[in-house]
Motif scaffolding. Structure first.
Motif, mmCIF file in Angstrom:
data_model
loop_
_atom_site.group_PDB
_atom_site.id
_atom_site.type_symbol
_atom_site.label_atom_id
_atom_site.label_comp_id
_atom_site.label_asym_id
_atom_site.label_seq_id
_atom_site.Cartn_x
_atom_site.Cartn_y
_atom_site.Cartn_z
ATOM 1 N N LEU B 87 -6.799 7.120 -2.184
ATOM 2 C CA LEU B 87 -6.653 7.935 -0.964
ATOM 3 C C LEU B 87 -6.655 9.343 -1.022
ATOM 4 O O LEU B 87 -7.096 10.054 -0.122
ATOM 5 C CB LEU B 87 -5.057 7.333 -0.372
ATOM 6 N N SER B 88 -6.177 10.027 -2.076
ATOM 7 C CA SER B 88 -6.461 11.384 -2.322
ATOM 8 C C SER B 88 -7.713 11.706 -2.460
ATOM 9 O O SER B 88 -8.255 12.895 -2.075
ATOM 10 C CB SER B 88 -5.614 11.711 -3.767
ATOM 11 N N ALA B 89 -8.741 11.257 -3.371
ATOM 12 C CA ALA B 89 -10.082 11.337 -3.273
ATOM 13 C C ALA B 89 -10.825 11.286 -1.839
ATOM 14 O O ALA B 89 -11.558 12.316 -1.658
ATOM 15 C CB ALA B 89 -10.577 10.409 -4.393
ATOM 16 N N PHE B 90 -10.509 10.376 -1.034
ATOM 17 C CA PHE B 90 -11.069 10.105 0.043
ATOM 18 C C PHE B 90 -10.710 11.594 1.025
ATOM 19 O O PHE B 90 -11.285 11.802 1.787
ATOM 20 C CB PHE B 90 -10.204 8.886 1.019
ATOM 21 N N GLU B 91 -9.234 11.883 0.930
ATOM 22 C CA GLU B 91 -8.905 13.342 1.622
ATOM 23 C C GLU B 91 -9.784 14.448 1.365
ATOM 24 O O GLU B 91 -10.242 15.267 2.237
ATOM 25 C CB GLU B 91 -7.639 13.569 1.277
ATOM 26 N N ARG B 92 -10.346 14.356 0.151
ATOM 27 C CA ARG B 92 -11.205 15.533 -0.211
ATOM 28 C C ARG B 92 -13.027 14.911 -0.089
ATOM 29 O O ARG B 92 -13.545 15.640 -0.472
ATOM 30 C CB ARG B 92 -11.176 16.176 -1.586
ATOM 31 N N ASP B 93 -13.074 13.603 0.378
ATOM 32 C CA ASP B 93 -14.240 13.211 0.413
ATOM 33 C C ASP B 93 -14.995 13.126 -0.991
ATOM 34 O O ASP B 93 -16.383 13.564 -1.016
ATOM 35 C CB ASP B 93 -14.952 14.009 1.352
ATOM 36 N N LEU B 94 -14.306 12.891 -2.053
ATOM 37 C CA LEU B 94 -14.703 12.925 -3.365
ATOM 38 C C LEU B 94 -15.403 11.541 -3.813
ATOM 39 O O LEU B 94 -14.793 10.685 -3.579
ATOM 40 C CB LEU B 94 -14.026 13.528 -4.469
ATOM 41 N N PRO B 95 -16.422 11.632 -4.310
ATOM 42 C CA PRO B 95 -17.124 10.192 -4.890
ATOM 43 C C PRO B 95 -16.284 9.782 -6.060
ATOM 44 O O PRO B 95 -15.814 10.713 -6.873
ATOM 45 C CB PRO B 95 -18.530 10.737 -5.418
ATOM 46 N N VAL B 96 -16.092 8.550 -5.943
ATOM 47 C CA VAL B 96 -15.197 7.950 -6.967
ATOM 48 C C VAL B 96 -15.692 6.935 -7.946
ATOM 49 O O VAL B 96 -16.475 5.951 -7.273
ATOM 50 C CB VAL B 96 -13.798 7.254 -6.542
ATOM 51 N N LEU B 97 -15.606 6.841 -9.162
ATOM 52 C CA LEU B 97 -15.934 5.540 -10.051
ATOM 53 C C LEU B 97 -14.451 5.190 -10.304
ATOM 54 O O LEU B 97 -13.617 5.995 -11.094
ATOM 55 C CB LEU B 97 -16.633 5.972 -11.180
ATOM 56 N N CYS B 98 -14.312 3.937 -9.947
ATOM 57 C CA CYS B 98 -12.804 3.359 -9.870
ATOM 58 C C CYS B 98 -12.870 2.194 -10.844
ATOM 59 O O CYS B 98 -13.340 1.176 -10.615
ATOM 60 C CB CYS B 98 -12.099 2.826 -8.523
ATOM 61 N N GLU B 99 -12.086 2.261 -11.958
ATOM 62 C CA GLU B 99 -12.131 1.125 -13.093
ATOM 63 C C GLU B 99 -11.480 -0.147 -12.135
ATOM 64 O O GLU B 99 -10.863 -0.057 -11.148
ATOM 65 C CB GLU B 99 -11.278 1.498 -14.109
ATOM 66 N N ALA B 115 -9.531 2.912 4.582
ATOM 67 C CA ALA B 115 -9.549 4.288 4.335
ATOM 68 C C ALA B 115 -11.096 4.654 4.228
ATOM 69 O O ALA B 115 -11.383 5.669 4.920
ATOM 70 C CB ALA B 115 -8.662 4.623 3.495
ATOM 71 N N GLU B 116 -11.790 4.162 3.518
ATOM 72 C CA GLU B 116 -12.993 4.266 3.280
ATOM 73 C C GLU B 116 -14.033 4.345 4.368
ATOM 74 O O GLU B 116 -14.770 5.102 4.737
ATOM 75 C CB GLU B 116 -13.590 3.452 2.087
ATOM 76 N N ALA B 117 -13.813 3.137 5.246
ATOM 77 C CA ALA B 117 -14.390 2.755 6.215
ATOM 78 C C ALA B 117 -14.236 3.865 7.425
ATOM 79 O O ALA B 117 -15.013 4.438 8.128
ATOM 80 C CB ALA B 117 -14.045 1.501 6.861
ATOM 81 N N ALA B 118 -13.087 4.362 7.276
ATOM 82 C CA ALA B 118 -12.685 5.500 8.294
ATOM 83 C C ALA B 118 -13.342 6.831 8.044
ATOM 84 O O ALA B 118 -13.806 7.846 8.817
ATOM 85 C CB ALA B 118 -11.225 5.796 8.261
ATOM 86 N N LEU B 119 -13.767 6.942 6.690
ATOM 87 C CA LEU B 119 -14.653 8.070 6.273
ATOM 88 C C LEU B 119 -16.036 7.896 6.763
ATOM 89 O O LEU B 119 -16.865 8.935 7.114
ATOM 90 C CB LEU B 119 -14.876 8.322 4.745
ATOM 91 N N GLY B 120 -16.440 6.721 7.278
ATOM 92 C CA GLY B 120 -17.656 6.330 7.705
ATOM 93 C C GLY B 120 -18.806 6.407 6.716
ATOM 94 O O GLY B 120 -20.208 6.182 7.087
ATOM 95 N N HIS B 121 -18.678 6.601 5.607
ATOM 96 C CA HIS B 121 -19.822 6.315 4.474
ATOM 97 C C HIS B 121 -18.978 5.991 3.226
ATOM 98 O O HIS B 121 -17.917 6.150 2.915
ATOM 99 C CB HIS B 121 -20.597 7.674 4.283
ATOM 100 N N ARG B 122 -19.678 5.239 2.103
ATOM 101 C CA ARG B 122 -19.169 4.806 0.959
ATOM 102 C C ARG B 122 -18.788 5.884 0.067
ATOM 103 O O ARG B 122 -19.698 6.778 -0.168
ATOM 104 C CB ARG B 122 -19.906 3.712 0.267
ATOM 105 N N ARG B 123 -17.720 5.878 -0.656
ATOM 106 C CA ARG B 123 -17.323 6.769 -1.386
ATOM 107 C C ARG B 123 -16.885 6.163 -2.960
ATOM 108 O O ARG B 123 -16.954 7.089 -4.060
ATOM 109 C CB ARG B 123 -16.194 7.625 -1.098
ATOM 110 N N VAL B 124 -17.049 4.904 -2.950
ATOM 111 C CA VAL B 124 -16.207 4.150 -4.098
ATOM 112 C C VAL B 124 -17.294 3.257 -4.871
ATOM 113 O O VAL B 124 -18.148 2.324 -4.218
ATOM 114 C CB VAL B 124 -15.151 3.430 -3.777
ATOM 115 N N GLN B 125 -17.488 3.710 -6.151
ATOM 116 C CA GLN B 125 -18.141 2.611 -6.937
ATOM 117 C C GLN B 125 -17.118 1.835 -8.052
ATOM 118 O O GLN B 125 -16.332 2.651 -8.762
ATOM 119 C CB GLN B 125 -19.232 3.256 -7.711
ATOM 120 N N VAL B 126 -17.073 0.617 -7.896
ATOM 121 C CA VAL B 126 -15.983 -0.156 -8.662
ATOM 122 C C VAL B 126 -16.709 -0.417 -9.867
ATOM 123 O O VAL B 126 -17.745 -0.657 -10.336
ATOM 124 C CB VAL B 126 -15.429 -1.364 -7.846
ATOM 125 N N GLY B 127 -15.616 -0.376 -11.011
ATOM 126 C CA GLY B 127 -16.017 -0.493 -12.463
ATOM 127 C C GLY B 127 -16.240 -2.007 -12.897
ATOM 128 O O GLY B 127 -15.802 -2.430 -13.880
#
Lengths: 339, 339, 339, 339
Positions: B87-99, B115-127
């Motif tokens: 959620l912190s990363a989403f606040e700054r719209d940072l791309p994330v690789l999440c284990e 929360a990601e859907a609310a950004l309107g674009h994908r930000r997360v790649q799951v490990g």
């Protein structure tokens, strides 16, 4: 003292191999970037440099080496051009990764070795990439444990789908078996003392006049034998296999089966079709190892001596091919620098 | 538009997995560098950052994400800490690789997805790194050719030498089978509709009270079965194998034999002892793929949806383990963003 | 006391299996000869007897058993005919090798068992030929050393190229999985306590209405699981594979690779197309073992009890297939004679 | 005209091989019985005959052959005794299965061949049992389809755990490589034109003075090469492997993996320890083929010519071993009888 900035590399020669190394340094290898590409064909060099920020384009190797952002040189031009490029690099004391062969014959390899020796320190890593292949590395590590006893024989298979139109009978030795020459020396820790080349009736699949396959027997100064089947028009795939026979057991690489299927009455898998597939990891690791060593201020990996020894053995091999007999290999004394 | 500067990555969590990712980004992956490390244990974070030029050390993920040289975030902390970091990363719209796991349960995974859907674009790649393993990749590619027909069954083996002391019976599902949950979904392109967990008599090699091995049967919404042997105290090695049975043939991975020896009445080879050996290449390729996509301004790879689906299936799996029966999996409707 | 004269065998049933046994006794097995063949279809019986000196031709099993040169009986007629033939043999106290299934259901198997028990000694060897297959024999021997620890799970694959037109969904259990039922009991030394049958969406390659493949889970009274993939229209070959997972290791059979080729981008070998190829040696050894034991005046090998247990498990399996649930297996107490 | 009575066989020589053949004919092979055993050591002969009804015991081969119930002769005595036994059998026109070598040298083999030719029909089948091994049979069948193109090279491995105390360096050729000499001739359909023997430094595991291993290169009159690694003190098992390299592909036998285990960090299987295990089926089939042919009044299988050719090649091989050079093989013209 190690450096943290990426290493600036000039890549000399942008043919198939050189272009692949440009891509590798730009996109795969950590800690390095391509700052110059060199090719007699300026348009080919430009194409290789396209999309790489701040990459210079040259037609003269020496000019590239003079550039301020060039810290190291990767030589991937044709064999006859290697000697001049190496000597230019020595003038500026630049570290070099030189694709095999070091040079096309033993005499020119000796001249390069003398020039490096005159510098007083090693500057050249020769591109014998099998030393970085995960399977060869495991085989070497196993031999070093001593678990299997002393190596007695090494059986090698080296098969290509088809040879290029310009391939000659001698090139089966100098271009292909050269890898097994180095692998034999490296795995066994012996020098090669004699070469015999046997010539079965050529395959119908070989171009007219090409003696393909050949069967090469290398005798080492440690009393071991290394036989090589070289077959560059086998038609079915690219295969590199090796089995070391030791006093208490054997070890074999090159059968790696990642994906096995059952379908239509057959089980099995696919065979790689060329070296870019089979040895991709080895090339990546080779270049990475060189980048890392260079940034530490060191030179490691296959040396000029290794390149010279391969050239001398291949020269003997071509004579063995021509005469149909056994040819002894005569090496100069190994300089201190390479011991 | 793609960027040429190396990507600045904050690595959150510097345990075994996080420290390995720090090393990978620093020394293996091209185009990225570690600009921040975060750990509640400041000394562990400092140790991880040692020797990396300009790498900040933090105990608070949000503070690290606020640093000017942090372009992207890699989350490798423990599962319960993932939601807040995401959620912190989403606040700054940072791309994330999440284990993996995305989060420990389906409800928290849903919150992240919203929360990601609310950004309107994908930000997360799951490990889910098996999607980057060379053997799985070849298996997936083969299935996509359609050559073997439709997949009917998937047989999985997942074996570890020994489990950590804190491992519980439920963790065999949530920590281990989670990989096969994703692999089944990815390979077959189906969602999982029901889970059954069978419990053989525990092995004498398992810690007291741990139900090990287990045999899990996943039923998909495409009518396929996927069975998983999970055995985390098998004692002999780390093995991950999969065979897809299709209408016209089967395909198997995980038997790869790089080095075969003959010695003392036995032929065979060694078995990897853990995932750092078996999946080194997959982790490298996973992180490299993420770095490259991020520099192109894209998000690819396993999505939050994939992380949520795995969480939901594992939750059902743990209930199946507890009740001894078959538990249906209930998924929310898939958001447009992930289609 | 052992006898030196060849054993005179009446073969009942001269279909594909019976005719193959006639050939085997006449030409492969040492110490026996075919003295009678029996078939309701007299012409088929005559064809089977052609070229065998002194071989009688009958349409009635009891008449054949009354012949002076008949010392033993091999029953290879259809399952429903077994009970009557067995009871006839018991009347004359003749040793019998009875093809599996002993009889088609548990009730009839029980009647046979009672009749044999009334004789006071074993007379029946049931045709579970996997107990004679060299690979299964090695697997059993390995388990008996205890080297791998206690067996926890058994994974079985049983695949046929295509099923006969008359094959029903229930026959996948009674005709095919029956082999794994016996193999599980024999390898693990457990009785089977419950059966579950899972039904993936049928293959497009299966005849309309046939539930193929199926996935059967057997739970044993020793706490072990045995899962069976049965797929009788796999299209690609006949495969029988088994992997036992024990506390300290696993052991697998059925991958045997006699001839490996490299051709056209593929490595691999052929897959047997039916049981006559895959299990030829097992059938030979089975019949030879029976002939030898009979001549020594003994009965060995799979017993009536084994045949009954298989019938009871398969009956439960068919009910599990029909109901989609887990069905417990209920066995009578094991008579002393078979302990 | 074929006969229905079992064939009465005199077995000459009751050492390890002879005793095994006695057992085989008595208990495994259909259609034959042992009616006489012959050994200079009468007690050894008596032991071999024990328990076989009506089996005569002799010390003189000719006397055994004169017995009324002897229809055929199996010669398993030592090589130097073969010639006399063969000539005795020819006098009575008895069919013979003669263990390899036919005789110890080319000159004596020629005398036997002349004597058989004088009979005007074949009477001898030589014991080259690899022609009956299931894997070699499949390899030969594959070559005959022409699918892989013309054979170019044959790579052979022949490894024994340890050699007997009386084994000499020359016996590696005459006793061991003799099998590959015949296999090369049979598989390729060529005669052998020249032999070279290379001598690596002997293994520490070899008895003092024994040149073990050796590496033998056979050149055929069809332009093919056949190389043989012979290593009779390899310590780890008995292995016989062969790979034929053809114009369009290769085919390999001898890796057969019946039982694969995972345990203690290793996967793999056991290696046979001697020929009685590896080639049991081949010996059975060889003797059965001979019995069946004899009862049909025919002679098939490896002929006296094959035995002679092997003797001539081995003789050249021993000379090549002694001289360290290449020795050409000189064969007499092939008599009509063997074409």
């Amino acid at each position: 003292m190690s450096r943290r900035e990426p290493l600036g590399v000039a890549v000399i020669g942008t043919g198939r191999m050189g272009a692949d190394h440009v891509r590798r340094i730009d996109r795969v290898v950590s800690g390095a970037r391509v700052t110059a590409v060199v090719d007699l064909d300026a348009r080919r060099a430009e194409a290789a440099a396209a999309g790489i920020d701040g990459c210079g384009v040259y037609t003269d190797p020496a000019a590239a080496m003079a550039a301020a952002d060039v810290d190291a040189v990767l030589i991937a031009s044709s064999g006859p051009a290697h000697e001049a490029a190496l000597l230019s690099a020595f003038e500026r004391d630049l570290p070099v990764l030189c694709e095999k062969p070091l040079t096309p014959d033993a005499a020119s390899a000796l001249r390069v070795m003398d020039a490096e020796a005159a510098l007083g320190h090693r500057r050249v890593q020769v591109g014998f990439m099998r030393r970085y292949d995960a399977e060869y590395v495991r085989l070497k590590a196993l031999l070093e444990t001593g678990e299997l006893g002393r190596p007695l024989m090494l059986h090698n298979r080296h098969r290509n789908v088809a040879s290029a139109p310009f391939f000659t009978s001698g090139m089966l030795i100098t271009d292909s078996v050269a890898h097994e020459v180095d692998a034999t020396r490296w795995l066994l820790g012996h020098e090669i003392a004699a070469v015999t080349v046997l010539r079965p009736a050529p395959s119908a699949g070989a171009p007219d006049g090409l003696l393909d396959p050949q069967f090469v027997v290398l005798e080492t100064n440690g009393g071991a034998l290394s036989d090589v089947e070289i077959f560059v028009n086998c038609g079915f795939g690219y295969q590199v296999q090796a089995e070391v026979v030791c006093e208490r057991g054997t070890a074999r690489i090159g059968d790696g089966h990642a994906l096995v299927t059952n379908v239509g009455g057959r089980w099995g898998g696919t065979i790689a079709q060329d070296w870019t597939e089979r040895f991709a990891q080895a090339y990546d690791d080779e270049v990475q190892a060189w980048v890392d060593a260079t940034r530490r201020g060191e030179v490691a990996g296959p040396s000029t001596w290794d390149g010279y020894a391969a050239a001398a053995v291949c020269e003997a091999g071509v004579r063995a091919l021509d005469t149909g007999g056994r040819v002894e290999v005569d090496l100069v004394e190994q300089p201190e620098l390479y011991k």
